[in-house]
Motif scaffolding. Structure first.
Motif, PDB file in Angstrom:
ATOM      1  N   LYS A 116     -19.523  39.946  -1.021  1.00 41.44           N
ATOM      2  CA  LYS A 116     -20.429  39.937   0.135  1.00 41.44           C
ATOM      3  C   LYS A 116     -21.677  39.146  -0.221  1.00 41.44           C
ATOM      4  CE  LYS A 116     -19.408  44.309   2.496  1.00 41.44           C
ATOM      5  NZ  LYS A 116     -19.404  43.811   3.870  1.00 41.44           N
ATOM      6  N   THR A 117     -22.246  38.478   0.774  1.00 41.05           N
ATOM      7  CA  THR A 117     -23.519  37.805   0.551  1.00 41.05           C
ATOM      8  C   THR A 117     -24.653  38.819   0.687  1.00 41.05           C
ATOM      9  OG1 THR A 117     -23.849  37.244   2.881  1.00 41.05           O
ATOM     10  CG2 THR A 117     -22.563  35.691   1.539  1.00 41.05           C
ATOM     11  N   HIS A 118     -25.813  38.467   0.166  1.00 36.77           N
ATOM     12  CA  HIS A 118     -26.974  39.340   0.291  1.00 36.77           C
ATOM     13  C   HIS A 118     -27.340  39.527   1.762  1.00 36.77           C
ATOM     14  CE1 HIS A 118     -28.398  38.450  -4.101  1.00 36.77           C
ATOM     15  NE2 HIS A 118     -27.118  38.772  -4.020  1.00 36.77           N
ATOM     16  N   GLN A 119     -27.111  38.479   2.566  1.00 34.18           N
ATOM     17  CA  GLN A 119     -27.437  38.584   3.996  1.00 34.18           C
ATOM     18  C   GLN A 119     -26.506  39.559   4.703  1.00 34.18           C
ATOM     19  OE1 GLN A 119     -30.099  37.227   5.875  1.00 34.18           O
ATOM     20  NE2 GLN A 119     -29.245  38.830   7.169  1.00 34.18           N
ATOM     21  N   GLN A 120     -25.233  39.552   4.347  1.00 29.42           N
ATOM     22  CA  GLN A 120     -24.283  40.489   4.964  1.00 29.42           C
ATOM     23  C   GLN A 120     -24.668  41.931   4.647  1.00 29.42           C
ATOM     24  OE1 GLN A 120     -20.784  38.743   3.138  1.00 29.42           O
ATOM     25  NE2 GLN A 120     -20.014  38.027   5.123  1.00 29.42           N
ATOM     26  N   ILE A 121     -25.067  42.171   3.414  1.00 28.76           N
ATOM     27  CA  ILE A 121     -25.480  43.522   3.032  1.00 28.76           C
ATOM     28  C   ILE A 121     -26.752  43.913   3.768  1.00 28.76           C
ATOM     29  CG2 ILE A 121     -26.253  44.972   1.109  1.00 28.76           C
ATOM     30  CD1 ILE A 121     -24.524  43.202  -0.725  1.00 28.76           C
ATOM     31  N   ALA A 122     -27.689  42.983   3.858  1.00 28.64           N
ATOM     32  CA  ALA A 122     -28.952  43.250   4.556  1.00 28.64           C
ATOM     33  C   ALA A 122     -28.703  43.602   6.019  1.00 28.64           C
ATOM     34  CB  ALA A 122     -29.871  42.029   4.451  1.00 28.64           C
ATOM     35  N   THR A 123     -27.766  42.911   6.648  1.00 26.07           N
ATOM     36  CA  THR A 123     -27.443  43.198   8.051  1.00 26.07           C
ATOM     37  C   THR A 123     -26.884  44.603   8.203  1.00 26.07           C
ATOM     38  OG1 THR A 123     -27.005  40.857   8.510  1.00 26.07           O
ATOM     39  CG2 THR A 123     -26.056  42.472  10.033  1.00 26.07           C
ATOM     40  N   ASP A 124     -25.987  44.983   7.304  1.00 33.75           N
ATOM     41  CA  ASP A 124     -25.381  46.318   7.373  1.00 33.75           C
ATOM     42  C   ASP A 124     -26.412  47.419   7.158  1.00 33.75           C
ATOM     43  OD1 ASP A 124     -22.890  45.382   7.953  1.00 33.75           O
ATOM     44  OD2 ASP A 124     -22.086  45.590   5.930  1.00 33.75           O
ATOM     45  N   LEU A 125     -27.405  47.159   6.300  1.00 29.19           N
ATOM     46  CA  LEU A 125     -28.402  48.181   5.979  1.00 29.19           C
ATOM     47  C   LEU A 125     -29.677  48.025   6.800  1.00 29.19           C
ATOM     48  CD1 LEU A 125     -27.999  48.465   2.096  1.00 29.19           C
ATOM     49  CD2 LEU A 125     -27.012  49.889   3.886  1.00 29.19           C
ATOM     50  N   ASN A 126     -29.637  47.075   7.755  1.00 32.65           N
ATOM     51  CA  ASN A 126     -30.746  46.911   8.699  1.00 32.65           C
ATOM     52  C   ASN A 126     -32.063  46.622   7.969  1.00 32.65           C
ATOM     53  OD1 ASN A 126     -31.975  46.727  11.168  1.00 32.65           O
ATOM     54  ND2 ASN A 126     -32.103  48.927  11.522  1.00 32.65           N
ATOM     55  N   THR A 127     -32.002  45.651   7.063  1.00 34.79           N
ATOM     56  CA  THR A 127     -33.208  45.236   6.357  1.00 34.79           C
ATOM     57  C   THR A 127     -33.131  43.723   6.148  1.00 34.79           C
ATOM     58  OG1 THR A 127     -34.601  45.674   4.427  1.00 34.79           O
ATOM     59  CG2 THR A 127     -32.226  45.678   4.060  1.00 34.79           C
ATOM     60  N   SER A 128     -34.010  43.161   5.308  1.00 32.70           N
ATOM     61  CA  SER A 128     -34.050  41.711   5.117  1.00 32.70           C
ATOM     62  C   SER A 128     -33.289  41.287   3.865  1.00 32.70           C
ATOM     63  CB  SER A 128     -35.507  41.231   5.017  1.00 32.70           C
ATOM     64  OG  SER A 128     -36.083  41.651   3.800  1.00 32.70           O
ATOM     65  N   ARG A 129     -32.861  40.041   3.867  1.00 35.76           N
ATOM     66  CA  ARG A 129     -32.138  39.502   2.707  1.00 35.76           C
ATOM     67  C   ARG A 129     -33.015  39.502   1.465  1.00 35.76           C
ATOM     68  NH1 ARG A 129     -32.248  35.241  -0.088  1.00 35.76           N
ATOM     69  NH2 ARG A 129     -33.748  34.246   1.310  1.00 35.76           N
ATOM     70  N   VAL A 130     -34.290  39.191   1.631  1.00 37.81           N
ATOM     71  CA  VAL A 130     -35.211  39.131   0.493  1.00 37.81           C
ATOM     72  C   VAL A 130     -35.297  40.496  -0.196  1.00 37.81           C
ATOM     73  CG1 VAL A 130     -37.612  38.776  -0.200  1.00 37.81           C
ATOM     74  CG2 VAL A 130     -36.547  37.239   1.468  1.00 37.81           C
ATOM     75  N   VAL A 131     -35.397  41.556   0.614  1.00 39.53           N
ATOM     76  CA  VAL A 131     -35.487  42.912   0.060  1.00 39.53           C
ATOM     77  C   VAL A 131     -34.198  43.274  -0.686  1.00 39.53           C
ATOM     78  CG1 VAL A 131     -35.618  45.366   0.651  1.00 39.53           C
ATOM     79  CG2 VAL A 131     -37.178  43.737   1.724  1.00 39.53           C
ATOM     80  N   ILE A 132     -33.060  42.947  -0.096  1.00 36.51           N
ATOM     81  CA  ILE A 132     -31.774  43.258  -0.735  1.00 36.51           C
ATOM     82  C   ILE A 132     -31.632  42.487  -2.040  1.00 36.51           C
ATOM     83  CG2 ILE A 132     -29.269  42.952  -0.539  1.00 36.51           C
ATOM     84  CD1 ILE A 132     -30.391  45.388   0.956  1.00 36.51           C
ATOM     85  N   SER A 133     -32.004  41.226  -2.048  1.00 36.54           N
ATOM     86  CA  SER A 133     -31.916  40.421  -3.267  1.00 36.54           C
ATOM     87  C   SER A 133     -32.771  41.025  -4.377  1.00 36.54           C
ATOM     88  CB  SER A 133     -32.353  38.982  -2.987  1.00 36.54           C
ATOM     89  OG  SER A 133     -31.470  38.364  -2.073  1.00 36.54           O
ATOM     90  N   ARG A 134     -33.959  41.484  -4.022  1.00 39.58           N
ATOM     91  CA  ARG A 134     -34.855  42.090  -5.015  1.00 39.58           C
ATOM     92  C   ARG A 134     -34.252  43.386  -5.572  1.00 39.58           C
ATOM     93  NH1 ARG A 134     -38.460  45.956  -4.251  1.00 39.58           N
ATOM     94  NH2 ARG A 134     -38.575  45.645  -1.996  1.00 39.58           N
ATOM     95  N   LEU A 135     -33.702  44.223  -4.681  1.00 39.15           N
ATOM     96  CA  LEU A 135     -33.140  45.494  -5.120  1.00 39.15           C
ATOM     97  C   LEU A 135     -31.867  45.298  -5.939  1.00 39.15           C
ATOM     98  CD1 LEU A 135     -33.681  47.734  -1.966  1.00 39.15           C
ATOM     99  CD2 LEU A 135     -34.959  47.760  -4.109  1.00 39.15           C
TER     100      LEU A 135
END
Length: 206
Positions: free
Chosen positions: A167-186
């Motif tokens: 999965k891309t970071h953007q796909q995960i961010a969409t599922d968790l209703n947050t931003s790609r930048v935040v997901i990448s950091r976490l």
């Protein structure tokens, strides 16, 4: 009997399995296919034979929130509810991994309640999906985002039966209703903690 009905042959009486085999339509879907969309009329119940299906909910702003995965041997309790109450779909079901599904027309549902195994399956599905939705609500209300992220990755692992999540970071961010930048950091934080290993468009759970 269709060879992939093994999941259900273990759950249902042989007479019911024969009816499913005779009346159901086996369909194959590629990853990314929307099986059920928001606001659509649900006329068939999906029984998942193989693959994985992601179920999401939509808020008033049109943002999607991940609820749960369906795998082989599962059905979607929310689509059952929509069918039985003749309501438009309140969820979206998206094929996460190439899936094989047997679609059962709605009008057979009531007649199959004569089978003990079908009643147990329907009520069990309601219970399992309800618990999964409660977990989704709990994670929103009580968990930090890094905990939600790790739970999400573990759900993906369990659904796919693979420690590698593509999965891309953007796909995960969409599922968790947050931003790609935040997901990448976490994700980077989880990698530093030794819980995952990051690759291009791929995450490995350690």
């Amino acid at each position: 009997m269709h060879k992939t009905l093994d999941h259900f042959a273990e759950k249902f009486e042989s007479e019911l399995v024969e009816e499913i085999n005779h009346l159901g339509q086996v369909r194959r879907y590629k990853a990314g296919k929307v099986l059920i969309d928001f606001g659509s009329n649900v006329t068939d119940i999906p029984l998942v034979l193989s693959g994985a299906i992601k179920v999401v909910r939509e808020d008033r702003q049109g943002r999607e929130l991940f609820l749960y995965f369906l795998g082989g041997g599962d059905t979607c309790a929310m689509s059952l509810t929509c069918c039985m109450n003749q309501k438009k779909s309140e969820i979206k079901a998206i094929v996460e991994e190439d899936a094989e599904v047997i679609m059962i027309p709605l009008h057979y549902m009531d007649g199959w309640m004569k089978y003990t195994s079908w009643r147990q399956f329907v009520f069990g599905s309601y219970n399992e999906r309800f618990e999964e939705m409660l977990n989704a609500v709990d994670s929103l209300a009580f968990m930090k985002l890094d905990e939600r992220l790790m739970n999400y990755l573990l759900d993906c692992k369990q659904s796919a039966g693979d420690f590698t999540i593509r999965k891309t970071h953007q796909q995960i961010a969409t599922d968790l209703n947050t931003s790609r930048v935040v997901i990448s950091r976490l994700l980077k934080k989880l990698e530093q903690e030794g819980q995952i290993e990051l690759h291009r468009n791929m995450i490995e759970i350690l």
